[in-house]
Design a protein around this motif. Sequence first.
Motif, PDB file in Angstrom:
ATOM      1  N   VAL A  41       0.809  -1.210   0.000  1.00 40.91           N
ATOM      2  CA  VAL A  41       0.000   0.000   0.000  1.00 40.91           C
ATOM      3  C   VAL A  41       0.851   1.272   0.000  1.00 40.91           C
ATOM      4  O   VAL A  41       0.389   2.324  -0.436  1.00 40.91           O
ATOM      5  N   ALA A  42       2.109   1.175   0.472  1.00 41.75           N
ATOM      6  CA  ALA A  42       2.977   2.355   0.490  1.00 41.75           C
ATOM      7  C   ALA A  42       4.423   1.908   0.593  1.00 41.75           C
ATOM      8  O   ALA A  42       4.723   0.768   0.971  1.00 41.75           O
ATOM      9  N   MET A  43       5.326   2.835   0.253  1.00 40.87           N
ATOM     10  CA  MET A  43       6.758   2.575   0.345  1.00 40.87           C
ATOM     11  C   MET A  43       7.453   3.889   0.667  1.00 40.87           C
ATOM     12  O   MET A  43       7.142   4.922   0.077  1.00 40.87           O
ATOM     13  N   ARG A  44       8.362   3.849   1.646  1.00 36.98           N
ATOM     14  CA  ARG A  44       9.161   5.024   1.988  1.00 36.98           C
ATOM     15  C   ARG A  44      10.603   4.726   1.600  1.00 36.98           C
ATOM     16  O   ARG A  44      11.269   3.934   2.248  1.00 36.98           O
ATOM     17  N   PRO A  45      11.117   5.377   0.537  1.00 38.02           N
ATOM     18  CA  PRO A  45      12.514   5.152   0.166  1.00 38.02           C
ATOM     19  C   PRO A  45      13.440   5.752   1.224  1.00 38.02           C
ATOM     20  O   PRO A  45      13.023   6.594   2.015  1.00 38.02           O
ATOM     21  N   GLU A  46      14.686   5.318   1.217  1.00 39.75           N
ATOM     22  CA  GLU A  46      15.624   5.778   2.244  1.00 39.75           C
ATOM     23  C   GLU A  46      15.926   7.272   2.157  1.00 39.75           C
ATOM     24  O   GLU A  46      16.333   7.854   3.134  1.00 39.75           O
TER      25      GLU A  46
END
Length: 180
Positions: free
Chosen positions: A145-150
């Motif tokens: 549902v979501a992704m937080r890149p570094e």
Amino acid sequence: MEKGETQPQAAPAPQDIEAAPPAYAPRTAGEPEDVNQAPSQQPAPVKQMPTDLNAQQPQSTAPMTSQQPVLGVIPLNQLGEQPQWIDCPFCHQRTMTRVNKEGTSMQIVAGVLCCLLCVCLACVPCMAGWFEETNYFCSQCHNKVAMRPENGPIVVYAPVAAVPSKHAPGPAVPSKHAPA
């Protein structure tokens, strides 16, 4: 001491202070009006919490400028590091997220560079969580549902609506010039 002077009084001792009066209990519709009668010892009935909070909300005629999230449900663009309650855009269920952290190729490069200094330092980027991206999955349908890149803001995923292609074969349209 003279007659007109008064002695300063000492603060009362803790045992001399009276306890606070009992809390006021409002009268319910079924209680008698007689004030001399002892109040009933049974607690008032408790209203049950509705299971679907969205269906019970009163409708207002004024347009809403922004949607207020239901208590406990976090918008997808504000997810944190821990599992949180969301409304899944794929299965439309209220569910808890599953958080998965994954190392990137930069983590491997940092490990190799640390290894050049000392072999024991090769595992530091993995153990410290350097260069990791965080993936959020629905615990019901298991979709991402979501992704937080570094190194950036959170990216929210939603189901893709089917868009008909103009090149796909469709219903046959008779031509004006075709023989009948």
